[in-house]
Design a protein around this motif. Structure first.
Motif, PDB file in Angstrom:
ATOM      1  N   TRP A   1     106.524 -85.654 -27.520  1.00  0.00           N
ATOM      2  CA  TRP A   1     106.034 -85.835 -28.482  1.00  0.00           C
ATOM      3  C   TRP A   1     104.799 -84.932 -29.136  1.00  0.00           C
TER       4      TRP A   1
ATOM      5  N   PHE B   1     104.074 -83.853 -33.030  1.00  0.00           N
ATOM      6  CA  PHE B   1     102.775 -83.659 -33.408  1.00  0.00           C
ATOM      7  C   PHE B   1     102.067 -82.301 -33.812  1.00  0.00           C
ATOM      8  N   ASN B   2     102.599 -81.138 -33.131  1.00  0.00           N
ATOM      9  CA  ASN B   2     102.026 -79.812 -33.363  1.00  0.00           C
ATOM     10  C   ASN B   2     102.615 -79.187 -34.450  1.00  0.00           C
TER      11      ASN B   2
ATOM     12  N   VAL C   1     103.876 -81.226 -37.122  1.00  0.00           N
ATOM     13  CA  VAL C   1     103.300 -81.920 -38.015  1.00  0.00           C
ATOM     14  C   VAL C   1     101.996 -81.442 -38.439  1.00  0.00           C
ATOM     15  N   ALA C   2     101.172 -81.019 -37.638  1.00  0.00           N
ATOM     16  CA  ALA C   2      99.866 -80.569 -37.850  1.00  0.00           C
ATOM     17  C   ALA C   2     100.126 -79.040 -38.419  1.00  0.00           C
TER      18      ALA C   2
END
Length: 45
Positions: free
Chosen positions: A24, A28-29, A31-32
């Motif tokens: 994950w 999330f990286n 997405v950021a």
């Protein structure tokens, strides 16, 4: 269609998939990164 980051059913949606199961952090990286690009906030960090 598993190698794509888009979907023909929702043309404005972007998909973020795990390259490894339970990874994950990578998801999330990414997405950021995209959010920073869209908002311009990444330039000030």
């Amino acid at each position: 269609m598993l190698e794509r980051n888009d979907t023909p059913w929702y043309p404005t949606m972007r998909l973020f998939r795990q390259s490894q199961p339970r990874d994950w952090v990578e998801v999330f990286n990414r997405v950021a990164e995209v959010l920073n690009e869209l908002t311009g906030l990444g330039q000030n960090l």
